[in-house]
Motif scaffolding. Sequence first.
Motif, PDB file in Angstrom:
ATOM      1  N   GLY A  36       0.782  -1.225   0.000  1.00  0.00           N
ATOM      2  CA  GLY A  36       0.000   0.000   0.000  1.00  0.00           C
ATOM      3  C   GLY A  36       0.817   1.281   0.000  1.00  0.00           C
ATOM      4  N   PHE A  37       2.150   1.175   0.009  1.00  0.00           N
ATOM      5  CA  PHE A  37       3.036   2.336  -0.035  1.00  0.00           C
ATOM      6  C   PHE A  37       3.735   2.384  -1.391  1.00  0.00           C
ATOM      7  N   THR A  38       3.829   3.566  -1.974  1.00  0.00           N
ATOM      8  CA  THR A  38       4.496   3.719  -3.270  1.00  0.00           C
ATOM      9  C   THR A  38       5.925   4.187  -3.063  1.00  0.00           C
ATOM     10  N   PHE A  39       6.872   3.422  -3.577  1.00  0.00           N
ATOM     11  CA  PHE A  39       8.292   3.751  -3.457  1.00  0.00           C
ATOM     12  C   PHE A  39       8.826   4.229  -4.801  1.00  0.00           C
ATOM     13  N   LEU A  40       9.607   5.289  -4.787  1.00  0.00           N
ATOM     14  CA  LEU A  40      10.383   5.678  -5.968  1.00  0.00           C
ATOM     15  C   LEU A  40      11.771   5.094  -5.810  1.00  0.00           C
ATOM     16  N   TYR A  41      12.261   4.458  -6.885  1.00  0.00           N
ATOM     17  CA  TYR A  41      13.559   3.789  -6.796  1.00  0.00           C
ATOM     18  C   TYR A  41      14.217   3.748  -8.167  1.00  0.00           C
ATOM     19  N   SER A  42      15.484   3.450  -8.162  1.00  0.00           N
ATOM     20  CA  SER A  42      16.210   3.162  -9.398  1.00  0.00           C
ATOM     21  C   SER A  42      17.151   2.004  -9.122  1.00  0.00           C
ATOM     22  N   ASP A  43      17.662   1.392 -10.184  1.00  0.00           N
ATOM     23  CA  ASP A  43      18.630   0.313 -10.005  1.00  0.00           C
ATOM     24  C   ASP A  43      19.938   0.898  -9.478  1.00  0.00           C
ATOM     25  N   ALA A  44      20.422   0.332  -8.390  1.00  0.00           N
ATOM     26  CA  ALA A  44      21.669   0.807  -7.784  1.00  0.00           C
ATOM     27  C   ALA A  44      22.860   0.173  -8.505  1.00  0.00           C
ATOM     28  N   LYS A  45      23.790   0.996  -8.930  1.00  0.00           N
ATOM     29  CA  LYS A  45      25.001   0.509  -9.584  1.00  0.00           C
ATOM     30  C   LYS A  45      26.167   0.383  -8.611  1.00  0.00           C
ATOM     31  N   GLN A  46      25.942   0.843  -7.385  1.00  0.00           N
ATOM     32  CA  GLN A  46      26.966   0.763  -6.347  1.00  0.00           C
ATOM     33  C   GLN A  46      26.308   0.304  -5.051  1.00  0.00           C
ATOM     34  N   GLU A  47      27.079  -0.388  -4.227  1.00  0.00           N
ATOM     35  CA  GLU A  47      26.551  -0.809  -2.938  1.00  0.00           C
ATOM     36  C   GLU A  47      26.523   0.351  -1.952  1.00  0.00           C
ATOM     37  N   LYS A  48      27.431   1.308  -2.141  1.00  0.00           N
ATOM     38  CA  LYS A  48      27.507   2.471  -1.262  1.00  0.00           C
ATOM     39  C   LYS A  48      27.795   3.704  -2.102  1.00  0.00           C
ATOM     40  N   TYR A  49      27.028   4.772  -1.857  1.00  0.00           N
ATOM     41  CA  TYR A  49      27.179   6.000  -2.634  1.00  0.00           C
ATOM     42  C   TYR A  49      27.865   7.087  -1.814  1.00  0.00           C
ATOM     43  N   LEU A  50      28.834   7.729  -2.438  1.00  0.00           N
ATOM     44  CA  LEU A  50      29.522   8.850  -1.803  1.00  0.00           C
ATOM     45  C   LEU A  50      28.567  10.041  -1.719  1.00  0.00           C
ATOM     46  N   ALA A  51      28.557  10.690  -0.573  1.00  0.00           N
ATOM     47  CA  ALA A  51      27.677  11.856  -0.385  1.00  0.00           C
ATOM     48  C   ALA A  51      28.286  13.098  -1.026  1.00  0.00           C
ATOM     49  N   SER A  52      28.517  13.018  -2.325  1.00  0.00           N
ATOM     50  CA  SER A  52      29.066  14.152  -3.070  1.00  0.00           C
ATOM     51  C   SER A  52      27.935  15.132  -3.390  1.00  0.00           C
ATOM     52  N   ARG A  53      28.304  16.339  -3.759  1.00  0.00           N
ATOM     53  CA  ARG A  53      27.294  17.340  -4.090  1.00  0.00           C
ATOM     54  C   ARG A  53      26.430  16.859  -5.259  1.00  0.00           C
ATOM     55  N   ARG A  54      27.066  16.266  -6.246  1.00  0.00           N
ATOM     56  CA  ARG A  54      26.344  15.783  -7.421  1.00  0.00           C
ATOM     57  C   ARG A  54      25.332  14.705  -7.041  1.00  0.00           C
ATOM     58  N   ASN A  55      25.748  13.758  -6.219  1.00  0.00           N
ATOM     59  CA  ASN A  55      24.832  12.688  -5.820  1.00  0.00           C
ATOM     60  C   ASN A  55      23.689  13.204  -4.948  1.00  0.00           C
ATOM     61  N   LEU A  56      24.016  14.099  -4.037  1.00  0.00           N
ATOM     62  CA  LEU A  56      22.990  14.657  -3.165  1.00  0.00           C
ATOM     63  C   LEU A  56      21.938  15.423  -3.972  1.00  0.00           C
ATOM     64  N   ILE A  57      22.412  16.194  -4.952  1.00  0.00           N
ATOM     65  CA  ILE A  57      21.485  16.955  -5.799  1.00  0.00           C
ATOM     66  C   ILE A  57      20.611  16.003  -6.611  1.00  0.00           C
ATOM     67  N   SER A  58      21.197  14.926  -7.126  1.00  0.00           N
ATOM     68  CA  SER A  58      20.420  13.949  -7.904  1.00  0.00           C
ATOM     69  C   SER A  58      19.319  13.329  -7.053  1.00  0.00           C
ATOM     70  N   HIS A  59      19.648  13.005  -5.821  1.00  0.00           N
ATOM     71  CA  HIS A  59      18.667  12.430  -4.905  1.00  0.00           C
ATOM     72  C   HIS A  59      17.523  13.422  -4.652  1.00  0.00           C
ATOM     73  N   GLU A  60      17.888  14.661  -4.320  1.00  0.00           N
ATOM     74  CA  GLU A  60      16.883  15.689  -4.031  1.00  0.00           C
ATOM     75  C   GLU A  60      16.020  15.984  -5.261  1.00  0.00           C
ATOM     76  N   LYS A  61      16.647  15.992  -6.417  1.00  0.00           N
ATOM     77  CA  LYS A  61      15.936  16.359  -7.649  1.00  0.00           C
ATOM     78  C   LYS A  61      14.817  15.378  -7.962  1.00  0.00           C
ATOM     79  N   VAL A  62      15.041  14.105  -7.698  1.00  0.00           N
ATOM     80  CA  VAL A  62      14.000  13.112  -7.948  1.00  0.00           C
ATOM     81  C   VAL A  62      12.757  13.433  -7.128  1.00  0.00           C
TER      82      VAL A  62
END
Length: 244
Positions: A36-62
Amino acid sequence: MDAGLYLYGIFSDSIPSTINLKGLDSQPVYSEVIEGFTFLYSDAKQEKYLASRRNLISHEKVLEQAMQEGFRTLLPLRFGLVVKNWETVITQLIKPCERQLRELFQKLAGKREVSIKILWDTKAELQAMMESNSDLKQKRDRMEGKNLSMEEVIEIGQLIEANLKLRKESVIQAFFNELKPLADEVVESDPMTEEMIYNAAFLIPWDNESQFSERVEAIDKQFSNRLRIRYNNFTAPYTFAQIS
């Protein structure tokens, strides 16, 4: 090879797969309804993601793009959340926290998070404080050029600090008193820099944002360009979607 599923947030409404979103690693974003809950997701290409500015912005943008499409009630998930499969989500998130998740959706329905950060020039405020407090200024001036004892140094330092604190609190109180009545909930956080004197998030009715921003501008004008205001009127409600 995929490392699992990268999760962005949970929504109360179902989201069609036609929404064209790109997530981390430029991967297409999908929606999946689980219990009953809707999740937004994508296929992960890494097991752990670096909290870089680019990655953080990509997460927020979604999340922000989904909100712009009209899916406004959401529980944003922390950056870097990778799970192996949906069974993990069910056993580790939905089953133990289902009641809290549904309560949060009820609280956030029709609401939005806005945040305000107030900054000032400490040196300019100190000078202005001295000019407006003749007794303190005279006391400081009489001490200049003298060999002061430790007690005298501590005394004048404490007086200056106390008066500057009062000046700061008068600014904070003005904003709080005017903005609190417009909000359902307020969370105050520690300032992030020395120049920042106030850092708060407000949960407000979605359609009342223009009224809120106008109030912020009106209060700012009262202080005659003494302050710098950072106001964010469109962000996922991280502050108010905390599971205890």
